[in-house]
Design a protein around this motif. Sequence first.
Motif, PDB file in Angstrom:
ATOM      1  N   MET A   1      96.116  35.225 146.654  1.00  0.00           N
ATOM      2  CA  MET A   1      95.213  36.575 147.543  1.00  0.00           C
ATOM      3  C   MET A   1      94.524  35.547 148.332  1.00  0.00           C
ATOM      4  O   MET A   1      94.011  34.571 148.416  1.00  0.00           O
ATOM      5  N   ILE A   6      91.799  38.389 157.712  1.00  0.00           N
ATOM      6  CA  ILE A   6      93.242  38.529 157.997  1.00  0.00           C
ATOM      7  C   ILE A   6      93.509  37.776 159.260  1.00  0.00           C
ATOM      8  O   ILE A   6      92.779  38.937 160.424  1.00  0.00           O
ATOM      9  N   THR A   7      94.415  36.829 160.102  1.00  0.00           N
ATOM     10  CA  THR A   7      94.187  37.334 161.521  1.00  0.00           C
ATOM     11  C   THR A   7      96.164  37.717 161.975  1.00  0.00           C
ATOM     12  O   THR A   7      96.752  37.339 160.624  1.00  0.00           O
ATOM     13  N   LEU A   8      95.899  38.062 163.301  1.00  0.00           N
ATOM     14  CA  LEU A   8      97.939  38.870 162.976  1.00  0.00           C
ATOM     15  C   LEU A   8      97.960  37.211 163.527  1.00  0.00           C
ATOM     16  O   LEU A   8      97.274  36.735 164.543  1.00  0.00           O
TER      17      LEU A   8
ATOM     18  N   TYR B 185      92.301  48.606 152.545  1.00  0.00           N
ATOM     19  CA  TYR B 185      93.206  47.858 152.894  1.00  0.00           C
ATOM     20  C   TYR B 185      93.033  47.173 153.853  1.00  0.00           C
ATOM     21  O   TYR B 185      93.572  45.910 153.836  1.00  0.00           O
ATOM     22  N   GLY B 186      93.079  47.397 154.721  1.00  0.00           N
ATOM     23  CA  GLY B 186      93.106  46.861 155.510  1.00  0.00           C
ATOM     24  C   GLY B 186      91.275  45.762 155.742  1.00  0.00           C
ATOM     25  O   GLY B 186      92.128  44.577 156.378  1.00  0.00           O
ATOM     26  N   THR B 188      91.325  43.932 152.647  1.00  0.00           N
ATOM     27  CA  THR B 188      91.853  42.955 152.135  1.00  0.00           C
ATOM     28  C   THR B 188      92.456  42.831 151.923  1.00  0.00           C
ATOM     29  O   THR B 188      93.281  42.271 151.455  1.00  0.00           O
ATOM     30  N   GLY B 189      93.251  43.565 152.438  1.00  0.00           N
ATOM     31  CA  GLY B 189      95.119  43.211 152.684  1.00  0.00           C
ATOM     32  C   GLY B 189      95.475  43.651 151.092  1.00  0.00           C
ATOM     33  O   GLY B 189      96.996  42.742 150.652  1.00  0.00           O
ATOM     34  N   SER B 190      95.262  43.872 150.720  1.00  0.00           N
ATOM     35  CA  SER B 190      96.136  44.797 149.382  1.00  0.00           C
ATOM     36  C   SER B 190      95.268  46.281 149.108  1.00  0.00           C
ATOM     37  O   SER B 190      94.621  46.494 149.298  1.00  0.00           O
ATOM     38  N   THR B 199      88.727  40.818 146.019  1.00  0.00           N
ATOM     39  CA  THR B 199      88.520  39.772 147.196  1.00  0.00           C
ATOM     40  C   THR B 199      87.112  40.429 148.075  1.00  0.00           C
ATOM     41  O   THR B 199      86.202  39.372 148.712  1.00  0.00           O
TER      42      THR B 199
END
Lengths: 135, 553
Positions: A1, A6-8, B185-186, B188-190, B199
């Motif tokens: 993970m 996060i980068t698009l 979710y946005g 942490t990506g999960s 995270t």
Amino acid sequence: MPTAPITLAATDLSSYLPILILVGMAVTFGVFNVVASNLLGPSRTGKVKEKTYESGMDTIGSAHKRFNVRFYIIAMVFLVFDIEIIFLYPWAVTFPNIDQSTPDALLWLGRILFFVFTTVVAYVYGVRKGVFRFD
Amino acid sequence: MNNVIAQLWPEIALFVTTCLVMVVGLSKDRGTRKLCAPISAIGIIVAGYLAATTSVDTATTLPFMAKYGKVLAAGVGLLLLMLMAGTADRQLEDAVDRGEKFEPLRSTRAEFYAFFLFSLMGLMLCAGASDLIFLFLALELTSLPTYVMVALSTRRDRSMEAGVKYFFLGAMGAAMFLFGFALIYGATGSTALADVAYTIQNRAAGTGSIGPLALTGLVLSLLGVMFKIAAVPMHFYTADVYQGAASSVTAFLAFVPKCAGFFAIMLLVGCAGWAFGPDGYGSGTALPPELRILLWTIAVLTMTVGNVLALLQTSVKRILAYSSIAHSGYMLVGVIAGPGPAESTLASNGLAAVLFYLLTYGVMSVGTFSVVAALERRRRATAADAAIDEVDHIDELRGLWKRQPHLAAVMVICALGLLGLPPLLGFLGKLPLFTSALGAGEIVLVVILGLNSAIAAAYYLRLVSVPFLESGEPSTPDAVVPTPFPSRALAGVVAAVLVVVAGLAGGTLGSHAERAGTFRFPTKTMEATRHASQPTSTVSVPPDAAERGPNAR
């Protein structure tokens, strides 16, 4: 993970240009037709022209009719069984690929039969409640 | 895949029972219809047994909460089921007794018991949730049936009104926490709670705070879940809905959504963790400062509003509604206190205190509501069922000690228990909340908790004293008689016995709650366990099928 934000990935938006043009054409066509007929067309109104249309005759009765709730109930019942069909599709597409001689196949079949059983319960409930009685 | 099913055996048992009940409740034969309640009881007992013996630890920060939560749901659920006798279809069955034909279209018994079991199933799923989407579905499965149960509970307009109010406000709360989940979710990506916790806390260890997006998501989700537990500022529906629904359904509302809400709150707050201090992450045992301030304010307001407004009520159900708001406030103190140092006991683990308090509060609230549910008001002149109404005004409980001493005893014991009088179960439940909050350094909060418990004494002692007062001039011309459903009084008696007995011998229950409240700090290995527990597909595919594709045969 990932622990970094996060980068698009950069997307190439130019491939959406034809859709934008199509939407623009549709909107322009609609707007142009309405505006043009307002400006260019004759504007003659009268008592008879303003009346509600019923095959060219004088209207009989009110337009606010009641209709039976059975149509709504049938739509609800359709929704339930439609969702069941949606769940059946991926199973049906995957099941033939399973080696039929292993016990796994029986397990897969058993699982979908349990799901169908729940739908049968819903059907029996519906029958007893008179949902399918359409008189 | 098999491991996921292994976690769900209790819920599957309840689901099979629901399918049975839905069909049995519509049968033409009166005797078969009456089997709804016994079948539900057997289903709940089987589900409780399966939960106690086959539970799998979830891959979240609270791995042992699932088993405790499911057994709790089954146990108190059984008491609530005993209260539900006669709530659905009473007038319809009386009409059938008089000779009319049974109309399945007008009957609501099958749906009522089915929704009861569905909501209980949702509560069990909530306890075992390991994923945000799973948690959302479980919370919705818990609440949507309760909206319908409230609307169906009596044939009067006020229960329909209560149902409509509850539904619209509940849908708004659900939309809020769903938005919060999306933001989490946005951030942490999960959606898996273990990954979310890892995270967020990893980021907090690196940068000192949990980040604005995660914070917004957590705040929104918590506010949405606050609706379920009736915390300020989402408490406005409570009094009207509790009063409008039938008393047995109110007892259900006072326990099940609250339980589900607290499971969700502990799972969500556990994502942010209790490791913050003055120097950021890792320097203390508190929540992130923004969350702490929010929960602190909500807890104080909830306790105070609940207790103060209960003082002004004359309707027993409204008193109990505001008291349930106050109890939510008390439990939020435990959430703020957090799990304490590692290997902590019930006295220092705030989460274990909350879980234990849910048990004690559930039993005592069933007791108090059962007294109201076991009585009804009947017009002295006729015996027609159209003139039967619920007991609601507090003056209608006067003289209960002379007429139904067992019900008066139940009310006395359970009201004193809710007050927190030793040696009853309520005191055993409240003490760990005090000590864990003190251990976490929340002195002001503990003082406010104590003050509120004292304010609560005013209306609990009123509930205790009213059965001993003379009926005197009857405030209504109607007679207050027991309902013809003895299981309601039995539920109250069992609850009162539990309050006394478990209060004296509550050690083992406390130790279960202690284990259930164990908080496991999120680590990389938690993820590894989760990924390893999902086996790669073991389905065997014939070697040539892959080349030919699914349609070639």
